[in-house]
Design a protein around this motif. Sequence first.
Motif, mmCIF file in Angstrom:
data_model
loop_
_atom_site.group_PDB
_atom_site.id
_atom_site.type_symbol
_atom_site.label_atom_id
_atom_site.label_comp_id
_atom_site.label_asym_id
_atom_site.label_seq_id
_atom_site.Cartn_x
_atom_site.Cartn_y
_atom_site.Cartn_z
ATOM 1 N N GLU A 74 -8.945 9.624 7.506
ATOM 2 C CA GLU A 74 -9.859 10.220 6.524
ATOM 3 C C GLU A 74 -9.646 9.630 5.140
ATOM 4 O OE1 GLU A 74 -9.356 14.417 6.702
ATOM 5 O OE2 GLU A 74 -10.010 14.486 8.799
ATOM 6 N N CYS A 88 0.823 -1.217 0.000
ATOM 7 C CA CYS A 88 0.000 0.000 0.000
ATOM 8 C C CYS A 88 0.855 1.265 0.000
ATOM 9 C CB CYS A 88 -0.917 0.026 1.215
ATOM 10 S SG CYS A 88 -2.085 -1.351 1.225
ATOM 11 N N HIS A 89 1.927 1.257 0.806
ATOM 12 C CA HIS A 89 2.703 2.485 0.982
ATOM 13 C C HIS A 89 3.726 2.711 -0.121
ATOM 14 C CE1 HIS A 89 1.079 3.657 4.899
ATOM 15 N NE2 HIS A 89 0.982 2.371 5.132
ATOM 16 N N VAL A 108 7.275 -4.145 13.425
ATOM 17 C CA VAL A 108 6.370 -3.089 12.965
ATOM 18 C C VAL A 108 6.986 -1.718 13.259
ATOM 19 C CG1 VAL A 108 4.101 -2.031 13.285
ATOM 20 C CG2 VAL A 108 4.314 -4.523 13.232
ATOM 21 N N HIS A 155 -0.642 3.440 15.854
ATOM 22 C CA HIS A 155 -1.576 3.283 14.734
ATOM 23 C C HIS A 155 -1.186 2.109 13.845
ATOM 24 C CE1 HIS A 155 -3.165 7.697 14.948
ATOM 25 N NE2 HIS A 155 -3.697 6.911 15.854
ATOM 26 N N LEU A 190 2.349 7.126 15.769
ATOM 27 C CA LEU A 190 2.478 6.417 14.486
ATOM 28 C C LEU A 190 2.619 4.916 14.718
ATOM 29 C CD1 LEU A 190 4.862 8.759 12.453
ATOM 30 C CD2 LEU A 190 2.392 8.487 12.214
ATOM 31 N N ALA A 242 -4.887 3.081 -2.141
ATOM 32 C CA ALA A 242 -6.027 3.040 -1.217
ATOM 33 C C ALA A 242 -5.915 4.070 -0.094
ATOM 34 C CB ALA A 242 -6.184 1.628 -0.636
ATOM 35 N N GLY A 243 -5.349 5.227 -0.406
ATOM 36 C CA GLY A 243 -5.277 6.287 0.589
ATOM 37 C C GLY A 243 -4.059 6.221 1.483
ATOM 38 N N ALA A 244 -3.209 5.219 1.299
ATOM 39 C CA ALA A 244 -2.012 5.108 2.138
ATOM 40 C C ALA A 244 -1.005 6.193 1.755
ATOM 41 C CB ALA A 244 -1.383 3.727 1.978
ATOM 42 N N PRO A 245 -0.432 6.873 2.769
ATOM 43 C CA PRO A 245 0.613 7.853 2.448
ATOM 44 C C PRO A 245 1.814 7.130 1.841
ATOM 45 C CG PRO A 245 0.507 7.468 4.826
ATOM 46 C CD PRO A 245 -0.662 6.743 4.211
ATOM 47 N N GLY A 277 -8.412 6.345 4.464
ATOM 48 C CA GLY A 277 -8.537 4.911 4.286
ATOM 49 C C GLY A 277 -8.311 4.172 5.581
ATOM 50 N N VAL A 278 -8.101 2.877 5.460
ATOM 51 C CA VAL A 278 -7.916 2.036 6.640
ATOM 52 C C VAL A 278 -6.515 1.450 6.636
ATOM 53 C CG1 VAL A 278 -8.679 -0.027 7.860
ATOM 54 C CG2 VAL A 278 -10.354 1.438 6.710
ATOM 55 N N PRO A 321 -4.562 -1.369 8.220
ATOM 56 C CA PRO A 321 -4.871 -2.586 8.993
ATOM 57 C C PRO A 321 -3.863 -2.800 10.120
ATOM 58 C CG PRO A 321 -4.001 -3.156 6.813
ATOM 59 C CD PRO A 321 -4.052 -1.659 6.884
ATOM 60 N N ALA A 360 9.644 -0.887 10.830
ATOM 61 C CA ALA A 360 9.103 -0.509 9.516
ATOM 62 C C ALA A 360 8.569 0.920 9.541
ATOM 63 C CB ALA A 360 8.005 -1.488 9.100
HETATM 64 C C1 HEC Z 1 -3.756 -2.617 3.010
HETATM 65 C C2 HEC Z 1 -2.998 -1.405 2.833
HETATM 66 C C3 HEC Z 1 -1.934 -1.081 3.881
HETATM 67 C C4 HEC Z 1 -0.870 -1.857 4.284
HETATM 68 C C5 HEC Z 1 -0.474 -3.265 3.819
HETATM 69 C C6 HEC Z 1 -0.134 -1.053 5.235
HETATM 70 N N1 HEC Z 1 -0.740 0.161 5.409
HETATM 71 FE FE1 HEC Z 1 -0.146 1.655 6.640
HETATM 72 N N2 HEC Z 1 -1.723 2.804 6.061
HETATM 73 C C7 HEC Z 1 -2.670 2.439 5.120
HETATM 74 C C8 HEC Z 1 -3.600 3.540 4.921
HETATM 75 C C9 HEC Z 1 -4.775 3.544 3.961
HETATM 76 C C10 HEC Z 1 -3.182 4.580 5.768
HETATM 77 C C11 HEC Z 1 -3.795 5.977 5.903
HETATM 78 C C12 HEC Z 1 -5.030 5.989 6.746
HETATM 79 C C13 HEC Z 1 -5.595 7.393 6.785
HETATM 80 O O1 HEC Z 1 -4.919 8.297 7.270
HETATM 81 O O2 HEC Z 1 -6.723 7.582 6.327
HETATM 82 C C14 HEC Z 1 -1.999 4.086 6.471
HETATM 83 C C15 HEC Z 1 -1.279 4.809 7.401
HETATM 84 C C16 HEC Z 1 -0.144 4.373 8.053
HETATM 85 C C17 HEC Z 1 0.595 5.146 9.011
HETATM 86 C C18 HEC Z 1 0.284 6.568 9.473
HETATM 87 C C19 HEC Z 1 -0.667 6.524 10.643
HETATM 88 C C20 HEC Z 1 -1.020 7.928 11.095
HETATM 89 O O3 HEC Z 1 -1.260 8.108 12.294
HETATM 90 O O4 HEC Z 1 -1.064 8.854 10.279
HETATM 91 C C21 HEC Z 1 1.658 4.367 9.425
HETATM 92 C C22 HEC Z 1 2.719 4.740 10.442
HETATM 93 C C23 HEC Z 1 1.565 3.124 8.712
HETATM 94 N N3 HEC Z 1 0.457 3.155 7.882
HETATM 95 C C24 HEC Z 1 2.461 2.096 8.848
HETATM 96 C C25 HEC Z 1 2.392 0.896 8.146
HETATM 97 C C26 HEC Z 1 3.347 -0.173 8.307
HETATM 98 C C27 HEC Z 1 4.550 -0.141 9.237
HETATM 99 C C28 HEC Z 1 2.964 -1.174 7.465
HETATM 100 C C29 HEC Z 1 3.622 -2.535 7.258
HETATM 101 C C30 HEC Z 1 3.856 -3.315 8.447
HETATM 102 C C31 HEC Z 1 1.750 -0.727 6.790
HETATM 103 N N4 HEC Z 1 1.455 0.532 7.219
HETATM 104 C C32 HEC Z 1 1.034 -1.475 5.856
HETATM 105 C C33 HEC Z 1 -2.740 1.234 4.457
HETATM 106 C C34 HEC Z 1 -1.849 0.177 4.595
#
Ligand code: HEC
Length: 128
Positions: free
Chosen positions: A98, A59-60, A116, A90, A87, A65-68, A100-101, A103, A119
């Motif tokens: 706002e 995602c990132h 985690v 979360h 962070l 899907a809204g992931a930064p 996305g999700v 997980p 990462a």
């Molecule tokens: C299925 C998609 C997906 C995966 C896989 C994913 N993320 Fe995300 N992540 C998101 C989305 C979407 C957001 C933004 C949510 C929003 O702000 O609306 C996000 C936001 C975040 C944030 C910011 C949270 C905040 O408070 O602003 C962090 C940190 C983060 N992810 C870490 C991770 C890490 C570490 C992994 C791997 C272990 C990971 N993500 C894997 C979808 C994903």
Amino acid sequence: MGIRLGLVFASALLLTSCGPARDASEAQASVSAETLLSSTPETNQDEGERVFQKLCVICHGLGVAGAPKAGDSEAWAARIDQGMETLVEHALLGFQGEQGVMPPRGGDMSLSDAEVEAAVSYMVEVSR
Ligand code: HEC
């Protein structure tokens, strides 16, 4: 949408006018896949990169899907301002924002807290 159309247009150009360039970018893609597979965790930073490349990148990597997007300092600035503790929380517990999700543990419950956290640090480092 504009970006997507632009990409389609650009690849169409590459296809019609510039075959070798397309081959080169395919070669690059396979090189980075090999680099991922062969990378060995040594420091905490390496560990974070390993977890990121294995999972979070889905995602990132491109900002799906809204992931930064990792490396996009604009998308990360306000998030980084929340502080590492928030962070990491979360990322561990999951987060509905706002856009996305996010997980819990990126969807892989077998990841340890340390993995985690590493990462998250990695993404924050490359996104400053
Ligand atoms: C299925 C998609 C997906 C995966 C896989 C994913 N993320 Fe995300 N992540 C998101 C989305 C979407 C957001 C933004 C949510 C929003 O702000 O609306 C996000 C936001 C975040 C944030 C910011 C949270 C905040 O408070 O602003 C962090 C940190 C983060 N992810 C870490 C991770 C890490 C570490 C992994 C791997 C272990 C990971 N993500 C894997 C979808 C994903």
